[in-house]
Write a protein that holds these residues in place. Sequence first.
Motif, PDB file in Angstrom:
ATOM      1  N   ASN A  30      39.497  29.450  50.129  1.00 46.14           N
ATOM      2  CA  ASN A  30      39.248  28.304  49.440  1.00 46.14           C
ATOM      3  C   ASN A  30      39.729  28.720  47.733  1.00 46.14           C
ATOM      4  OD1 ASN A  30      37.733  26.710  50.743  1.00 46.14           O
ATOM      5  ND2 ASN A  30      35.969  28.024  50.693  1.00 46.14           N
ATOM      6  N   ASN A  31      39.655  30.069  47.190  1.00 45.02           N
ATOM      7  CA  ASN A  31      39.768  30.383  45.976  1.00 45.02           C
ATOM      8  C   ASN A  31      41.448  30.767  45.717  1.00 45.02           C
ATOM      9  OD1 ASN A  31      37.050  30.201  45.712  1.00 45.02           O
ATOM     10  ND2 ASN A  31      36.979  32.393  46.367  1.00 45.02           N
ATOM     11  N   MET A  32      42.090  30.147  44.571  1.00 47.71           N
ATOM     12  CA  MET A  32      43.194  30.514  44.245  1.00 47.71           C
ATOM     13  C   MET A  32      43.445  30.577  42.598  1.00 47.71           C
ATOM     14  SD  MET A  32      45.785  28.331  46.838  1.00 47.71           S
ATOM     15  CE  MET A  32      47.237  29.297  46.436  1.00 47.71           C
ATOM     16  N   PHE A  33      44.365  31.707  42.340  1.00 45.24           N
ATOM     17  CA  PHE A  33      44.228  31.905  40.799  1.00 45.24           C
ATOM     18  C   PHE A  33      45.748  32.097  40.377  1.00 45.24           C
ATOM     19  CE2 PHE A  33      39.732  33.191  40.958  1.00 45.24           C
ATOM     20  CZ  PHE A  33      39.797  33.455  42.325  1.00 45.24           C
ATOM     21  N   ALA A  92      47.225  34.443  43.298  1.00 39.85           N
ATOM     22  CA  ALA A  92      46.355  35.333  44.163  1.00 39.85           C
ATOM     23  C   ALA A  92      45.359  34.164  44.972  1.00 39.85           C
ATOM     24  CB  ALA A  92      45.541  36.353  43.247  1.00 39.85           C
ATOM     25  N   SER A  93      44.603  35.065  46.030  1.00 39.05           N
ATOM     26  CA  SER A  93      43.603  33.884  46.496  1.00 39.05           C
ATOM     27  C   SER A  93      42.592  34.941  46.947  1.00 39.05           C
ATOM     28  CB  SER A  93      44.244  33.377  47.649  1.00 39.05           C
ATOM     29  OG  SER A  93      44.794  34.281  49.009  1.00 39.05           O
ATOM     30  N   GLN A  98      32.941  31.467  44.936  1.00 35.54           N
ATOM     31  CA  GLN A  98      33.497  31.465  43.366  1.00 35.54           C
ATOM     32  C   GLN A  98      34.074  32.672  43.100  1.00 35.54           C
ATOM     33  OE1 GLN A  98      31.742  29.444  40.787  1.00 35.54           O
ATOM     34  NE2 GLN A  98      31.946  28.350  42.712  1.00 35.54           N
ATOM     35  N   GLY A  99      35.173  33.038  43.910  1.00 36.73           N
ATOM     36  CA  GLY A  99      35.947  34.194  43.790  1.00 36.73           C
ATOM     37  C   GLY A  99      35.556  35.621  43.652  1.00 36.73           C
ATOM     38  N   ALA A 100      34.239  35.875  44.337  1.00 34.80           N
ATOM     39  CA  ALA A 100      33.863  37.257  44.292  1.00 34.80           C
ATOM     40  C   ALA A 100      34.408  38.274  45.444  1.00 34.80           C
ATOM     41  CB  ALA A 100      32.345  37.146  44.582  1.00 34.80           C
ATOM     42  N   GLY A 101      35.316  37.755  46.237  1.00 39.14           N
ATOM     43  CA  GLY A 101      35.671  38.401  47.358  1.00 39.14           C
ATOM     44  C   GLY A 101      37.112  39.330  47.251  1.00 39.14           C
ATOM     45  N   GLU A 102      37.482  39.944  47.799  1.00 41.87           N
ATOM     46  CA  GLU A 102      38.775  40.718  47.802  1.00 41.87           C
ATOM     47  C   GLU A 102      39.866  39.890  47.487  1.00 41.87           C
ATOM     48  OE1 GLU A 102      39.680  42.885  51.308  1.00 41.87           O
ATOM     49  OE2 GLU A 102      41.256  44.220  50.376  1.00 41.87           O
ATOM     50  N   LEU A 103      40.718  40.309  46.405  1.00 42.22           N
ATOM     51  CA  LEU A 103      41.616  39.495  46.131  1.00 42.22           C
ATOM     52  C   LEU A 103      42.992  39.745  46.499  1.00 42.22           C
ATOM     53  CD1 LEU A 103      41.846  36.959  43.957  1.00 42.22           C
ATOM     54  CD2 LEU A 103      42.490  38.907  42.305  1.00 42.22           C
ATOM     55  N   PHE A 104      44.048  38.842  47.174  1.00 41.27           N
ATOM     56  CA  PHE A 104      45.340  39.176  47.620  1.00 41.27           C
ATOM     57  C   PHE A 104      46.418  38.630  46.739  1.00 41.27           C
ATOM     58  CE2 PHE A 104      43.852  40.949  51.591  1.00 41.27           C
ATOM     59  CZ  PHE A 104      42.487  40.287  51.837  1.00 41.27           C
TER      60      PHE A 104
ATOM     61  N   ASP B  39      53.380  48.557  42.507  1.00 42.09           N
ATOM     62  CA  ASP B  39      54.480  49.250  42.356  1.00 42.09           C
ATOM     63  C   ASP B  39      55.180  48.544  41.670  1.00 42.09           C
ATOM     64  OD1 ASP B  39      53.610  49.963  45.595  1.00 42.09           O
ATOM     65  OD2 ASP B  39      54.175  51.351  44.300  1.00 42.09           O
ATOM     66  N   PRO B  40      55.996  49.042  41.028  1.00 38.41           N
ATOM     67  CA  PRO B  40      57.432  48.273  39.952  1.00 38.41           C
ATOM     68  C   PRO B  40      57.919  47.180  40.781  1.00 38.41           C
ATOM     69  CG  PRO B  40      57.628  50.839  40.006  1.00 38.41           C
ATOM     70  CD  PRO B  40      56.845  50.804  41.094  1.00 38.41           C
ATOM     71  N   GLY B  41      57.808  45.983  39.938  1.00 37.47           N
ATOM     72  CA  GLY B  41      58.416  44.911  40.481  1.00 37.47           C
ATOM     73  C   GLY B  41      57.502  44.135  41.516  1.00 37.47           C
ATOM     74  N   LYS B  42      56.382  44.553  41.749  1.00 30.45           N
ATOM     75  CA  LYS B  42      55.511  44.130  43.223  1.00 30.45           C
ATOM     76  C   LYS B  42      54.234  43.459  42.495  1.00 30.45           C
ATOM     77  CE  LYS B  42      58.747  45.650  46.198  1.00 30.45           C
ATOM     78  NZ  LYS B  42      59.308  45.006  47.095  1.00 30.45           N
ATOM     79  N   GLY B  43      53.637  42.705  43.649  1.00 29.19           N
ATOM     80  CA  GLY B  43      52.501  42.371  43.326  1.00 29.19           C
ATOM     81  C   GLY B  43      51.539  43.385  43.674  1.00 29.19           C
ATOM     82  N   LEU B  44      50.160  43.161  43.145  1.00 27.67           N
ATOM     83  CA  LEU B  44      48.959  44.135  43.298  1.00 27.67           C
ATOM     84  C   LEU B  44      48.605  44.142  44.893  1.00 27.67           C
ATOM     85  CD1 LEU B  44      49.149  43.060  40.384  1.00 27.67           C
ATOM     86  CD2 LEU B  44      46.689  43.831  40.351  1.00 27.67           C
TER      87      LEU B  44
END
Lengths: 114, 112
Positions: A30-33, A92-93, A98-104, B39-44
């Motif tokens: 649901n959450n995107m940033f 990121a998502s 409300q954005g409290a979970g693990e962020l990818f 890492d350099p040039g990468k996402g988190l």
Amino acid sequence: DAEITQSPRHKITETGRQVTLACHQTWNHNNMFWYRQDLGHGLRLIHYSYGVQDTNKGEVSDGYSVSRSNTEDLPLTLESAASSQTSVYFCASSESRQGAGELFFGEGSRLTVL
Amino acid sequence: KQEVTQIPAALSVPEGENLVLNCSFTDSAIYNLQWFRQDPGKGLTSLLLIQSSQREQTSGRLNASLDKSSGRSTLYIAASQPGDSATYLCAVFTPGNTPLVFGKGTRLSVIA
């Protein structure tokens, strides 16, 4: 595997041009940033969304806009690109409320404005 | 307004050393704290997520602790390896604030 992809990965544009950076996630989150990352400033939040048709401004939203028409996508638009918007942009998502979970994070889009 | 600080900004250690990275935050009313690697040039990449009710989380050679009352978290890396070289960032989620506030990171170099 589910993932989050950004495109283009690299872009060079001119001052005053409109630019759109795409972000697509397949987790059904649901959450995107959108963040930008600059030396000396770290990661700064531009815009975020907690669901379809929901958008919110972050700390550095001036000159940027987003729209959320479906769950998978949150495109970031620079209405009139400025040299100060040269940066690396990360999408990121997350799943939790409300954005409290693990962020990818996506791999980033490097934008140069000449 | 929540603020997150990571000290030192850069750290260089010999291979095999155990090390600690620090993260401090100003508002103790956090919901959770995350540690990321970049890492350099990468996402988190998310490493560990600690809920406010937890004291620590472990993943392999990584152990993250959380002391809410003092506004601190540490990331412990055991037996460091050159492959651990990266920038490590922490971020906190505080209800009522904007999503995840990040520190500026600690750039770690592990020398073989």
